[in-house]
Design an enzyme around this catalytic site. Sequence first.
Site, short mmCIF file in Angstrom:
data_model
loop_
_atom_site.label_atom_id
_atom_site.label_comp_id
_atom_site.label_asym_id
_atom_site.label_seq_id
_atom_site.Cartn_x
_atom_site.Cartn_y
_atom_site.Cartn_z
N TYR A 158 0.84 -1.21 0.00
CA TYR A 158 0.00 0.00 0.00
C TYR A 158 0.87 1.26 0.00
O TYR A 158 0.67 2.18 -0.81
CB TYR A 158 -0.95 -0.01 1.20
CG TYR A 158 -1.89 1.18 1.21
CD1 TYR A 158 -2.86 1.34 0.23
CD2 TYR A 158 -1.79 2.16 2.20
CE1 TYR A 158 -3.71 2.43 0.22
CE2 TYR A 158 -2.64 3.26 2.20
CZ TYR A 158 -3.60 3.39 1.22
OH TYR A 158 -4.44 4.49 1.20
N LYS A 162 1.13 4.23 -2.90
CA LYS A 162 0.82 5.64 -2.66
C LYS A 162 2.06 6.52 -2.89
O LYS A 162 1.94 7.69 -3.26
CB LYS A 162 0.23 5.84 -1.26
CG LYS A 162 -1.18 5.23 -1.13
CD LYS A 162 -2.17 5.82 -2.13
CE LYS A 162 -3.57 5.25 -2.00
NZ LYS A 162 -4.52 5.80 -2.98
N1 LIG Z 1 -9.70 5.75 4.55
C1 LIG Z 1 -8.46 6.16 4.78
O1 LIG Z 1 -8.00 6.16 5.93
C2 LIG Z 1 -7.59 6.68 3.65
C3 LIG Z 1 -6.42 7.35 3.97
C4 LIG Z 1 -5.61 7.81 2.96
C5 LIG Z 1 -5.96 7.63 1.64
N2 LIG Z 1 -7.11 6.96 1.34
C6 LIG Z 1 -7.41 6.76 -0.09
O2 LIG Z 1 -8.67 7.33 -0.39
C7 LIG Z 1 -9.26 6.62 -1.48
C8 LIG Z 1 -10.70 6.26 -1.13
O3 LIG Z 1 -10.69 5.40 -0.01
P1 LIG Z 1 -11.92 5.28 1.02
O4 LIG Z 1 -11.36 5.43 2.36
O5 LIG Z 1 -13.04 6.15 0.62
O6 LIG Z 1 -12.28 3.72 0.83
P2 LIG Z 1 -13.68 2.95 0.58
O7 LIG Z 1 -14.73 3.50 1.46
O8 LIG Z 1 -13.34 1.50 0.67
O9 LIG Z 1 -14.03 3.34 -0.92
C9 LIG Z 1 -13.23 2.89 -1.99
C10 LIG Z 1 -13.93 3.18 -3.29
O10 LIG Z 1 -13.11 2.69 -4.38
C11 LIG Z 1 -13.90 1.87 -5.23
N3 LIG Z 1 -13.08 0.88 -5.90
C12 LIG Z 1 -12.23 -0.02 -5.35
N4 LIG Z 1 -11.65 -0.75 -6.31
C13 LIG Z 1 -12.14 -0.31 -7.50
C14 LIG Z 1 -11.95 -0.68 -8.85
N5 LIG Z 1 -11.09 -1.67 -9.19
N6 LIG Z 1 -12.62 -0.02 -9.82
C15 LIG Z 1 -13.48 0.98 -9.49
N7 LIG Z 1 -13.71 1.38 -8.23
C16 LIG Z 1 -13.06 0.73 -7.25
C17 LIG Z 1 -14.97 1.27 -4.31
O11 LIG Z 1 -16.14 0.99 -5.04
P3 LIG Z 1 -16.72 -0.45 -5.42
O12 LIG Z 1 -16.13 -1.43 -4.44
O13 LIG Z 1 -18.19 -0.28 -5.33
O14 LIG Z 1 -16.26 -0.62 -6.81
C18 LIG Z 1 -15.26 2.46 -3.40
O15 LIG Z 1 -16.18 3.34 -4.02
C19 LIG Z 1 -8.36 5.42 -1.75
O16 LIG Z 1 -7.50 5.73 -2.84
C20 LIG Z 1 -7.55 5.29 -0.47
O17 LIG Z 1 -6.29 4.69 -0.70
C21 LIG Z 1 -7.94 6.49 2.31
#
Ligand SMILES: NC(=O)c1ccc[n+]([C@@H]2O[C@H](COP(=O)([O-])OP(=O)(O)OC[C@H]3O[C@@H](n4cnc5c(N)ncnc54)[C@H](OP(=O)(O)O)[C@@H]3O)[C@@H](O)[C@H]2O)c1
Length: 257
Positions: A158, A162
């Site tokens: 991961y 990133k």
């Molecule tokens: N949460 C944290 O603490 C955090 C911190 C830093 C960065 N981020 C980043 O923020 C972004 C969003 O994360 P989140 O926290 O909102 O996670 P989340 O609630 O799990 O949402 C992830 C989203 O990505 C979609 N997704 C996953 N794989 C996909 C694929 N192959 N094609 C199309 N859509 C896909 C999922 O939709 P479906 O499964 O319905 O397709 C979902 O809408 C990510 O890039 C993550 O690395 C998150």
Amino acid sequence: MNRLSGKNVFITGATKGIGKSTAIKFAEMGANVILVGRTKSLLEELKKEIEDKYKVEAYILELDVTKGKDVEEKIDSLPKDIKNNIDILVNNAGLAIGLDKVYESSMEDYDRVIDTNIKGVLYITKKIVPLMVERNKGYVVNLGSIAGDMAYYGGAVYCATKAAVKMLTDTLRIELVDTNIRVTNIKPGLVETEFSKVRFKGDEERAKNTYKGIEALTPDDIAEVIVSTCNLPENVQLTEIALMPNHQADGRTVYRG
Ligand SMILES: NC(=O)c1ccc[n+]([C@@H]2O[C@H](COP(=O)([O-])OP(=O)(O)OC[C@H]3O[C@@H](n4cnc5c(N)ncnc54)[C@H](OP(=O)(O)O)[C@@H]3O)[C@@H](O)[C@H]2O)c1
């Protein structure tokens, strides 16, 4: 001042979490949204909610960003006036899997994380940025993470993806320096979404522990930062933004009161 009304915003991973909140916040500002994700029912629900509440257009693309050919075909299937006028791209879809040592993780998990977080961003960027270059106009927001700045135990793949997002974002900004297109890397710390549930393959208890004793950021917090960034005057380009909850200091240091 609202500079976003009437813009067309393309958001990957819009079915939940940060992507969903971001779509809603852009719609609140009067922007049309193109919602991308793999779960059709959630996309349809969100489209209805947004169109009913904010009176903007919402388009849905049921799409797995890791499938390059589908990315091309599905984006080509958008109405021409929308496809050719995408103002803002938010490369948000992403995930982490497990917290095992790198040499004990599975090859399938390596592939899924690398394919989504790196190749997914590349495929979407390759298709949409040329359309922006043609108009000499646009904004690209990539969801990186503070995990791209600092390694942590069990985070090898991961963190590596990133860090790659940071490099892709910086390179794109360099390559677009002679255009009016801006490029920003958003690097959140702990945000409470389904991210941890996905990471722990549905283990709710383990997922909940990630946020135990700390008030994590919410998806709405991140959405607000993304939307505010895109709403800045056209000559202001925030290259990257790291944001964390009050009691998180960096990728490894969290005070759990
Ligand atoms: N949460 C944290 O603490 C955090 C911190 C830093 C960065 N981020 C980043 O923020 C972004 C969003 O994360 P989140 O926290 O909102 O996670 P989340 O609630 O799990 O949402 C992830 C989203 O990505 C979609 N997704 C996953 N794989 C996909 C694929 N192959 N094609 C199309 N859509 C896909 C999922 O939709 P479906 O499964 O319905 O397709 C979902 O809408 C990510 O890039 C993550 O690395 C998150």
